[in-house]
Scaffold this active site. Structure first.
Site, short mmCIF file in Angstrom:
data_model
loop_
_atom_site.label_atom_id
_atom_site.label_comp_id
_atom_site.label_asym_id
_atom_site.label_seq_id
_atom_site.Cartn_x
_atom_site.Cartn_y
_atom_site.Cartn_z
N ASP A 280 0.83 -1.20 0.00
CA ASP A 280 0.00 0.00 0.00
C ASP A 280 0.86 1.25 0.00
OD1 ASP A 280 -2.63 1.51 0.58
OD2 ASP A 280 -1.29 2.17 2.19
N TYR B 167 2.33 10.18 0.35
CA TYR B 167 3.30 9.66 1.31
C TYR B 167 4.68 10.21 0.98
CZ TYR B 167 -0.32 6.36 2.82
OH TYR B 167 -1.48 5.80 3.31
N HIS C 65 -8.54 8.66 -1.70
CA HIS C 65 -7.88 8.69 -0.40
C HIS C 65 -8.75 9.22 0.73
CE1 HIS C 65 -3.55 9.01 1.42
NE2 HIS C 65 -4.42 8.55 2.29
N GLY D 258 -0.61 2.86 14.80
CA GLY D 258 0.11 4.01 14.27
C GLY D 258 1.59 3.94 14.54
N GLY E 32 2.27 -0.75 8.63
CA GLY E 32 3.39 0.02 8.10
C GLY E 32 4.68 -0.49 8.70
#
Length: 285
Positions: free
Chosen positions: A48, A53, A128, A212, A257
């Site tokens: 992703d 970003y 988004h 996060g 992430g």
């Protein structure tokens, strides 16, 4: 790795979120490339990214270019990898975020993303974030046009509520394949969207599934139940969190992430962890 479905594609049950590789606090490029390679070697086939970003105003698409570079230097079968990117959220500078859901902008952004990523079409393109100044149907309509033009292979939406998901499905003529919303042990307000996706057979891609960038490391200390289950299985609380999300519905594909090979390697092993019904109930409270 067990497989799950996004539209017409099969992907590994755990994906990789590229955002930490390109925003504030990002590591050297070499480490990020090694993290991508580690993910792919572990069976990840969904990556992703987004044109937003990036860290500085003049480097739109930084993460898309980085992902493309990492894929080009990987020795495996790149045809099996689905790269999902997004448009409509912008970082004009000094850490600020804005939105632009105008159809003409989204079409231009998608074509620019395709140029950075390479190939004949973007595998999965997602709107988004809703723009309050643009009717949602008009923004999603741009994705329908991109599908028809062959610029993108599949379309999705991000940060959408149930009404917007249903509207997107209607505007796209039943071609909505994914919804990417925030969901984690600390952030559960997207559970209605997850349940709706399960009902409709649409992939649900939790972003920040571990809480996060700044909070993932201490997930266990913030959530006692996850620490308890992790101790019982002798695994990390992070792995338990991802296994829990996978257990909620067969349409869920978490995208943690990572910018360290070790982090994504631990995450990918979540699909091996089988939680009992009582554990899932405990974690879901």
């Amino acid at each position: 790795m067990q497989q799950r479905t996004i539209g017409t594609r099969k992907v590994g049950a755990i994906g990789l979120g590229g955002m930490p590789m390109s925003i504030e606090g990002r590591p050297e490029e070499d480490r990020s490339v090694r993290a991508v390679h580690a993910a792919l070697d572990a069976g990840v086939t969904l990556i992703d990214t987004a044109d937003a970003y990036h860290r500085d105003a003049g480097e739109v698409g930084h993460n898309e270019s980085l992902i493309a570079k990492a894929l080009s230097s990987w020795q495996g079968d790149r045809s099996e990898v689905l790269v999902a990117t997004k448009g409509g959220h912008l970082r004009p500078g000094v850490g600020s975020w804005t939105v632009n859901g105008r159809p003409d902008y989204l079409k231009e952004a998608a074509k620019a993303s395709l140029q950075r990523l390479g190939g004949d079409a973007i595998g999965l393109y997602q709107f988004h974030r809703p723009d309050p100044d643009v009717p949602y149907a008009e923004s999603v309509g741009a994705l329908a046009d991109l599908l028809d033009e062959g610029v993108i292979e599949m379309a999705g939406v991000s940060n959408a509520n149930p009404d917007q998901i249903r509207e997107a499905q209607e505007v796209l003529g039943g071609r909505l394949v994914s919804v990417q919303n925030q969901f984690s042990p600390a952030f559960r307000s997207s559970r209605p969207e997850l349940d709706l996706c399960a009902e409709l057979g649409i992939a649900f891609l939790p972003w920040s599934p571990l809480g996060g960038i700044s909070k993932a490391g201490d997930l266990g200390s913030r959530h006692d139940a996850f620490a308890e289950v992790a101790k019982a299985h002798d695994v990390s609380p992070q792995r338990v969190a991802l296994a829990w999300e996978l257990a909620l519905a067969p349409v869920v594909v978490p995208i943690p992430g990572a910018s360290r090979p070790e982090s994504i390697q631990d995450s990918t092993r979540a699909e091996e962890l089988e939680l009992g019904a009582d554990e899932i109930e405990l974690l879901s409270v």
